[in-house]
Design a protein around this motif. Structure first.
Motif, PDB file in Angstrom:
ATOM      1  N   ARG A 176       0.838  -1.204   0.000  1.00 35.10           N
ATOM      2  CA  ARG A 176       0.000   0.000   0.000  1.00 35.10           C
ATOM      3  C   ARG A 176       0.870   1.251   0.000  1.00 35.10           C
ATOM      4  O   ARG A 176       0.620   2.207  -0.745  1.00 35.10           O
TER       5      ARG A 176
ATOM      6  N   GLU B 192       0.803   3.951  -2.881  1.00 27.21           N
ATOM      7  CA  GLU B 192       0.378   5.286  -2.465  1.00 27.21           C
ATOM      8  C   GLU B 192       1.448   6.330  -2.762  1.00 27.21           C
ATOM      9  O   GLU B 192       1.151   7.418  -3.275  1.00 27.21           O
TER      10      GLU B 192
ATOM     11  N   HIS C 170      -6.413  13.933  -1.515  1.00 33.46           N
ATOM     12  CA  HIS C 170      -6.032  12.539  -1.253  1.00 33.46           C
ATOM     13  C   HIS C 170      -6.260  12.189   0.208  1.00 33.46           C
ATOM     14  O   HIS C 170      -5.895  12.950   1.119  1.00 33.46           O
TER      15      HIS C 170
ATOM     16  N   SER D 251      -5.908   8.624   2.864  1.00 33.83           N
ATOM     17  CA  SER D 251      -5.392   7.259   3.003  1.00 33.83           C
ATOM     18  C   SER D 251      -6.100   6.565   4.152  1.00 33.83           C
ATOM     19  O   SER D 251      -6.138   7.090   5.278  1.00 33.83           O
ATOM     20  N   ASN D 252      -6.702   5.397   3.872  1.00 36.68           N
ATOM     21  CA  ASN D 252      -7.420   4.619   4.884  1.00 36.68           C
ATOM     22  C   ASN D 252      -8.338   5.498   5.735  1.00 36.68           C
ATOM     23  O   ASN D 252      -8.206   5.560   6.967  1.00 36.68           O
TER      24      ASN D 252
ATOM     25  N   THR E  31      -6.895   6.000  -1.156  1.00 40.23           N
ATOM     26  CA  THR E  31      -6.132   4.752  -1.180  1.00 40.23           C
ATOM     27  C   THR E  31      -6.430   3.994   0.111  1.00 40.23           C
ATOM     28  O   THR E  31      -6.440   4.580   1.198  1.00 40.23           O
TER      29      THR E  31
END
Length: 755
Positions: A114, A118, A136, A138-139, A167
């Motif tokens: 990841r 990423e 953006h 992330s998680n 992502t």
């Protein structure tokens, strides 16, 4: 753009819509073309197989952003390390330019994967530089709901040019959290795109096999699969793209599976790509055998580093020295590294042992080189001479050995790191490729699927094939594939002979799968026969995700259908087909009585059978076998497998000929269907109880073939239930055949069951 639209309008089957590359896509491609070792702008934009053209095809098969709602599922297949990330980055760029508000990337099942994906997305899409095109996350969790909501509102009002990129780790818990966040956000009218990287891993339903075998309820789901379906359910308008280099599992999904793709497309690698053909078919001397004595087993553990490992290390040091002498200044991190990968086994205890061996051997060489580089240079040359001579045979621009040894002393030995990449506390969590130029990575699963080793040139993989090796799993270990044409002659792969054989066989399998995908690109895969060429060395994929029934069919010796007909239409069409080929082949080729073949001559008179010699296999396929109506499901499987096998043989040798035996000169013989009254109604057309008449010590039906080449028997039957009374025949003039394949041409295949 006019030329692009013209090309896209000719694509078959037609695209759902024509995406348009706008400002961001243009900026993205121009930025990627600036990589010194990357593709040119012409390779990225021009031609039917350019990155842009293929991305336009892929997105053009997805749900148009103009439609109010719906969903689409597609499969995108590349080679290992062939540019799949570049492909889906270009699709993402196009999606942003064409009105998609949300892009979600399922970026690997492990944190290192990841992070790798990423980092690349943030760099390539300009997010690291604070660009004006993307937000953006992330998680994301519930704490970021308001943030997501505000970004979506801004996109919907067109007050911001930015789309939202998310992502997420491909893990049930993380996907569930993302779903909960998005469920609380108004997403109507927001086109979304989901990219599932390495889609054959973790995403698929591992309960599929148990469902098929009735060992689990029809709605049983594995966790990650269930969470992906849940994520899709909260996106009113979305397309889901499955990216993979090993599509075997995706292609074997049950026809009713909710992730079954409705179209497939391909990623075509550039000219600099080196994959299975480069290592296992074309080049000579790049693959070295690891002898059995160098592979540890529970019964025979190794107490010292194997000689082949030390040899691989010497290769790597010479290649690193060559790189040190020839590398250009100012290259990106992609170009500045040379690496060695050691992949001994899954168990991390083995990783530590191999790392210790490598470090001790490296340290000893370093001390020796530092001590003798000036006073005893000749003794150092002797250490590396064998490996140097081998490299010189495969790479013509190799520097003199004395210069390479000097480079080892001057730079390489002080700029090399050896690390473990695994789940242990002391392992390297994130390899910083810019920190140093030369790396030796030791690990197992974390160095498998999806992980990119920068500048990988030497691979040492004593890991055995295993008794249940799957084709897709094996291929994903090939981290040594990639864009290495410029230094392919400097690459070396150390593996066991059985693993080498399996990789070589996989190349044939991969060629077939891709050719089948080319023929079916853009079409629903649920309508495609999933027939795979594989030998006994490999299974197509891990069995728990296989929703289709598959079984092995050995195409060797006699292939004889079991059921003579399934419907009257098939009988009539096959009857006309047999008449046609009988006339055509008798006219175009040499036909004679079979008695002209000494071993088939009866004691008196002529044979009742004729033979047509030397009919090209292409003719047999095109005129007859490809046109037969085979209605019984099991016979259809075997017939399909036979066609695949013959096509593969023809690809290897287009000159193959077939001897055609015209049995009983095509006068209908009689065969009874004794015992069929006990068969179910669905099988009322009866398996033939005896195709070959046989008499001891006599020439019989089974005798009519040519031992060293493919032979085809053609005949007609009248069928009846009475064992001896031909007048009781109730089905007349049924076309039938039998095919003989000699052992030297045998093929072993997996085929789909269709019950």
């Amino acid at each position: 753009m006019a030329t692009t639209i013209k090309i896209l309008k000719t694509v078959k089957p037609p695209l759902r819509w024509i995406p348009e590359p706008k400002d961001f896509t243009t900026e993205f491609l121009e930025s990627k073309s600036q990589d010194p070792n990357g593709p040119s702008i012409e390779d990225l934009r021009n031609g039917p197989n350019s990155v842009l053209q293929e991305a336009l095809r892929i997105l053009g098969r997805c749900l148009p952003p103009s439609e109010p709602a719906g969903r689409e599922t597609g499969l995108v297949v590349g080679y290992v390390q062939s540019g799949k990330t570049m492909s889906f980055e270009t699709v993402i760029a196009l999606a942003r330019d064409n009105g998609y508000g949300v892009v979600i990337v399922l970026a690997g099942t492990k944190n290192n994967l990841r992070d790798q994906s990423e980092d690349r997305l943030k760099k390539d899409l300009g997010i690291d530089e604070g660009g004006d095109h993307w937000y953006h996350l992330s998680n994301p969790t519930k704490a970021q709901r308001s943030q997501i909501e505000s970004k979506i509102d801004a996109w919907r009002k067109k007050s911001s040019k930015k789309s939202l990129l998310i992502t997420v780790l491909k893990h049930g818990g993380h996907i569930e959290k993302l779903t909960a966040v998005l469920q609380a956000v108004k997403l109507n009218g927001v086109p979304a795109l989901i990219i599932d990287d390495e889609s054959d891993q973790a995403s698929l339903n591992t309960q599929a096999s148990r469902i098929r075998k009735l060992r689990a309820p029809a709605n049983a789901m594995s966790t990650t699969y269930e969470k992906i379906l849940g994520l899709r359910d909260v996106l009113p308008h979305h397309s889901y793209l499955q990216y993979t280099a090993t599509p075997q599992a995706n292609l074997l999904l049950a026809q009713t599976d909710l992730l079954n793709p409705s179209f497939s497309e391909l990623v075509t690698p550039g000219d600099a790509y080196t994959g299975g053909h480069a290592f296992f078919k074309s080049a000579v001397g790049l693959v070295e055998d690891i002898p059995p004595g160098d592979v540890p087993t529970p019964q025979h553990p190794l107490k010292s580093p194997p000689k082949s490992l030390l040899k691989a290390l010497r290769y790597f040091l010479l290649v690193a020295a060559q790189h040190s002498l020839t590398r250009k200044k100012g290259l990106t991190s992609k170009d500045r590294n040379r690496s060695m990968m050691v992949h001994p086994a899954v168990a991390t205890t083995q990783h530590k042992i191999y790392r210790d061996w490598v470090e001790k051997a490296f340290s000893a060489l370093k001390r020796r080189i530092e001590a003798d580089s000036v006073s005893k240079p000749g003794s150092l040359s002797a250490i590396f001479q064998t490996e140097y001579d081998a490299l010189a045979k495969t790479y013509s621009e190799l520097k003199p050995l004395s210069e390479l040894i000097a480079a080892l002393a001057d730079e390489v030995l002080d700029d090399l790191n050896c690390v473990e990449v695994n789940g242990t506390p002391d392992a390297e969590k994130k390899v910083s490729w810019k920190a140093t130029k030369y790396w030796i990575l030791v690990g197992g699963a974390k160095l498998d699927r999806g992980y990119t080793v920068e500048g990988l040139c030497v691979t040492y993989m004593p890991r055995p094939l295993g008794t249940s090796a799957a084709a897709d799993t094996l291929q994903q270990r090939a981290r040594f594939f990639g864009y290495k044409k410029a230094y392919l002659g400097l690459c070396r792969v150390f593996i066991q002979p059985s693993v080498k054989d399996a990789f070589t066989e996989y190349v044939e399998h991969e060629d077939f799968v891709r050719e089948a995908l080319v023929q079916n690109r853009g079409k629903p895969l649920r309508d495609w026969r999933r027939d795979f060429i594989l030998t006994q060395l490999l299974k197509p994929t891990r069995p728990n995700v296989v929703g289709l029934g598959i079984r092995r069919v050995l195409v060797e010796d006699w292939i004889v259908p079991n059921v003579l007909q399934r419907d009257d239409v098939a009988v009539a069409e096959n009857r006309l087909l047999l008449d046609k080929v009988d006339k055509k082949w008798s006219k175009d080729f040499s036909r004679d009585n079979a008695a002209t073949i000494p071993r088939l001559a009866p004691t008196k008179g002529k044979s009742s059978n004729d033979v047509i010699l030397d009919v090209p296999l292409t003719t047999v396929l095109e005129d007859f076998l490809l046109n037969l109506e085979v209605k019984d499901p099991k016979d259809a499987e075997e017939h399909s497998a036979m066609l695949v096998a013959l096509s593969a043989l023809l690809a290897k040798d287009p000159s193959l000929k077939v001897d055609v035996f015209v049995m009983n000169q095509l006068k209908p013989g009689y065969r009874s269907r004794v015992g069929t009254s006990t068969l179910p109604a669905s099988n009322k057309f009866a398996p033939i109880n005896q195709y070959f008449s046989q008499s001891a010590n006599a020439i019989n039906d089974r005798s009519f073939f040519t031992p060293d080449r493919i032979s085809l028997q053609l005949r007609r039957f009248n069928l009846g239930h009475h064992q001896r009374d031909e007048s009781k025949a109730d089905i007349h003039d049924v076309t039938w055949y039998a095919l003989y394949v000699p052992k030297k041409l045998k093929k072993d295949l997996f085929v789909e069951n269709r019950d």
